[in-house]
Design an enzyme around this catalytic site. Structure first.
Site, mmCIF file in Angstrom:
data_model
loop_
_atom_site.group_PDB
_atom_site.id
_atom_site.type_symbol
_atom_site.label_atom_id
_atom_site.label_comp_id
_atom_site.label_asym_id
_atom_site.label_seq_id
_atom_site.Cartn_x
_atom_site.Cartn_y
_atom_site.Cartn_z
ATOM 1 N N GLY A 211 82.078 -40.902 -19.358
ATOM 2 C CA GLY A 211 81.637 -41.704 -18.208
ATOM 3 C C GLY A 211 80.331 -42.407 -18.493
ATOM 4 O O GLY A 211 79.887 -42.466 -19.640
ATOM 5 N N ASN A 212 79.744 -42.958 -17.458
ATOM 6 C CA ASN A 212 78.434 -43.588 -17.600
ATOM 7 C C ASN A 212 77.642 -43.374 -16.309
ATOM 8 O O ASN A 212 78.142 -42.798 -15.354
ATOM 9 C CB ASN A 212 78.569 -45.073 -17.956
ATOM 10 C CG ASN A 212 79.284 -45.841 -16.873
ATOM 11 O OD1 ASN A 212 78.770 -46.000 -15.772
ATOM 12 N ND2 ASN A 212 80.501 -46.303 -17.171
ATOM 13 N N ARG A 213 76.410 -43.837 -16.303
ATOM 14 C CA ARG A 213 75.490 -43.474 -15.219
ATOM 15 C C ARG A 213 75.566 -44.383 -13.985
ATOM 16 O O ARG A 213 74.769 -44.236 -13.073
ATOM 17 C CB ARG A 213 74.050 -43.501 -15.734
ATOM 18 C CG ARG A 213 73.763 -42.467 -16.771
ATOM 19 C CD ARG A 213 72.300 -42.518 -17.180
ATOM 20 N NE ARG A 213 72.069 -41.770 -18.399
ATOM 21 C CZ ARG A 213 71.961 -40.452 -18.453
ATOM 22 N NH1 ARG A 213 72.043 -39.745 -17.352
ATOM 23 N NH2 ARG A 213 71.759 -39.848 -19.597
ATOM 24 N N SER A 214 76.479 -45.309 -13.950
ATOM 25 C CA SER A 214 76.515 -46.224 -12.801
ATOM 26 C C SER A 214 76.827 -45.471 -11.491
ATOM 27 O O SER A 214 77.767 -44.679 -11.433
ATOM 28 C CB SER A 214 77.579 -47.301 -13.039
ATOM 29 O OG SER A 214 77.731 -48.052 -11.867
ATOM 30 N N ALA A 279 80.410 -50.754 -14.146
ATOM 31 C CA ALA A 279 80.170 -50.466 -15.562
ATOM 32 C C ALA A 279 81.499 -49.953 -16.114
ATOM 33 O O ALA A 279 81.879 -48.800 -15.882
ATOM 34 C CB ALA A 279 79.080 -49.426 -15.704
#
Ligand code: CTP
Length: 407
Positions: A211-214, A279
Site C-alpha cells: 500500500g501507500n500512505r495516501s 495514489a
C-alpha cells in the site's frame, strides 16, 4: 446593506451553559439583516428565557412541536430556512441529529430541511472527547454539516480546555461564508466530475498487501467542494467510509489499482472533468498467494508487474473537451518532475505535491501545491487547508474546461 439581508435563518438553541451566548449570535445575525427564527429546546429554557430572544429576534420564538397554531411548524421552518445554525449544540443534539431522531421541534426542523446546517458544539472537554461524541461529529461533517468549534478556553465550573462555544464572530463568519456574498457560486452546476481518492492496496496473500500512505483527504475535499459548487460527483475511493456523503455524490469503493482502473474507465467518458487525486500503485504482485505466506518460508521474493497507468490511458484516448487533472506526488525536484508527468500523461493540469515537506500531503489536513497547466502557466497555492486547495484545483479545471470548449 447587511451581509445577510433578507436571509431566513433558524437559530436552534439547546440546553448548555453557553446558551446565553446564543443571544449575542442572534443579535449579530439580526444586525447583519437576517430574519431570525429562534427555536429553544426545553433544556435551553432552563438556561435562558424565551423573552430574551423575543426581544431580539425578528421572528417568533418557538419552543414546541405542539403549542403552535400550525400543526406542522417544523416543516414550515425547515422548508423556509436559508440556513439553520444550532448554537450551542449539546452532545444530545449531536447524537439525535446523527441518528435522524425527531425528538422535539429543533431536531424535527433539522430533519425537515434541505438548507445548509451549521452546528456549534459546546460542552465539557471530557464529553467532547468521548469517542461517541467525536464519531457523531465526524459523521455529521461527512454529510456536509458545517461544524464550528468548539474552541479551547475557560469552561463552566472554572475548568479550562477544549469545549468552549466558538466565538460568536466566527459563527457569524461561517454563516456569512455559506450565505452571504462569499457563498460558493454554483459554478459547476450541470457538470459531472469524476474524482479518485486514497491509496490502492495490492494483495500479496489473504492477509498482506502493498500500500501507500495516501489518506484520501485531498480527493474527498475535492469531491465535497465540487458538490458544494453544484456538480454531480462520482468519487472512486479506497477510503469509502471517510468519503463525503451527499445526494449528489456517488461513492464507489475500490481496493486495488485494477478495480480503480475499471471504475474510472467506466465513469470517465460521461465526465467533463476527471481528477486523479488517488495514489495508484505502479506495481502489483504477479500472483496472489492463496494462503498466508508463513514466516518459516524465510527470505521471499515477490514478483511485481506494472499496473495500468489510468491517467496516461485517459490522456491517450480522451473524450473531446474533457479536462484531465493529475496529482504528482514528489519528494524532490517538484516542478520539474511534475512538468515531465504532465507531458508524458497528456493531461491538462498537474497538481505538484511535495509529499516530503512539513504539514503537506499524506494524512495532513493541509497541503501546498503548484498547479501546472499544459499551456505552460503555473500557479502556486501556498500552505492552506485541503478544502482551499480543492477549490483552487476546481477553479483551474473549470477555467481549462472553458478554454477547451473554445478550441
Ligand atoms: N496514476 C494513474 N495510474 C497509475 C499511477 C498513477 O492514474 N497506475 C496517476 C495518479 O493518480 C496521479 C498521477 O498519475 O494523478 C501521478 O502519479 P504519481 O504516483 O505521482 O506518478 P507516477 O506516474 O506513478 O510516477 P512515479 O511514481 O514514478 O513518480
Amino acid at each position: 446593506m447587511g451581509t445577510l439581508d433578507g436571509r431566513r435563518i433558524v437559530l436552534g438553541v439547546t440546553g448548555g451553559i453557553a446558551a446565553y451566548k446564543a443571544v449575542e449570535v442572534c443579535r449579530r445575525l439580526v444586525d447583519a439583516g437576517a430574519h431570525v427564527s429562534p427555536i429553544l429546546t426545553n433544556a435551553a429554557q432552563r438556561f435562558i428565557g424565551k423573552a430574551t430572544f423575543d426581544a431580539l429576534a425578528s421572528e417568533k420564538v418557538q419552543t414546541s412541536l405542539w403549542d403552535e397554531e400550525s400543526p406542522i411548524p417544523h416543516t414550515l421552518l425547515g422548508q423556509n430556512a436559508d440556513l439553520i445554525v444550532v448554537c450551542p449544540a449539546t452532545a444530545r443534539l449531536l447524537a439525535d441529529y446523527r441518528m435522524g431522531r425527531s425528538a422535539d421541534l429543533l431536531t424535527a426542523t433539522l430533519l425537515a430541511t434541505r438548507a445548509p446546517v451549521v452546528i456549534c458544539p459546546a460542552m465539557h472537554t471530557e464529553m467532547w472527547e468521548q469517542p461517541a461524541v467525536q464519531e457523531n461529529v465526524t459523521v455529521l461533517a461527512q454529510r456536509g454539516v458545517e461544524i464550528v468549534g468548539p474552541e479551547k478556553g475557560r469552561l463552566a465550573g472554572g475548568d479550562s480546555g477544549e469545549g468552549r462555544l466558538a466565538d460568536p464572530v466566527n459563527i457569524l463568519a461561517t454563516v456569512e461564508r455559506l450565505l452571504g456574498e462569499q457563498a460558493p457560486q454554483k459554478d459547476l452546476t450541470g457538470l459531472q466530475i469524476l474524482v479518485t481518492a486514497g491509496g490502492t492496496r495490492e494483495p500479496i496473500c489473504p492477509v498482506r498487501y502493498l500500500g501507500n500512505r495516501s489518506s484520501g483527504k485531498q480527493g474527498h475535499a475535492i469531491a465535497a467542494q465540487a458538490v458544494a459548487r453544484g456538480a454531480q460527483v462520482i468519487c472512486v475511493t479506497t477510503q469509502a467510509d471517510q468519503a463525503p456523503q451527499h445526494p449528489q455524490i456517488t461513492v464507489q469503493a475500490v481496493d486495488t489499482a485494477a478495480q480503480m482502473t475499471s471504475a474510472v474507465f467506466e465513469a470517465a467518458p460521461q465526465s467533463s472533468i476527471v481528477i486523479m487525486a488517488a495514489a495508484v500503485a505502479d506495481f502489483t504482485p504477479v500472483s496472489v498467494a492463496e494462503q498466508k505466506i508463513k514466516k518459516s518460508t524465510g527470505t521471499t521474493e515477490i514478483l511485481l508487474q506494472p499496473t495500468v497507468d489510468i491517467l496516461a490511458t485517459l490522456g491517450a484516448q480522451r473524450t473531446a473537451g474533457q479536462v484531465l487533472v493529475g496529482f504528482a506526488a514528489e519528494t524532490n525536484d517538484l516542478v520539474e518532475n511534475a512538468a515531465k508527468k504532465l507531458a508524458a500523461k497528456g493531461v491538462d493540469l498537474m497538481v505538484a505535491n511535495d509529499v516530503a515537506a512539513d504539514q503537506v500531503g499524506f494524512g495532513h489536513d493541509t497541503n501546498a501545491v503548484v498547479i501546472l497547466s499544459a499551456t505552460g502557466s503555473s500557479e502556486e497555492v501556498p500552505l492552506a487547508s485541503k478544502t482551499e486547495i480543492a477549490n483552487a484545483v476546481l477553479d483551474a479545471a473549470l477555467k481549462t474546461l472553458h478554454q477547451n470548449s473554445k478550441n
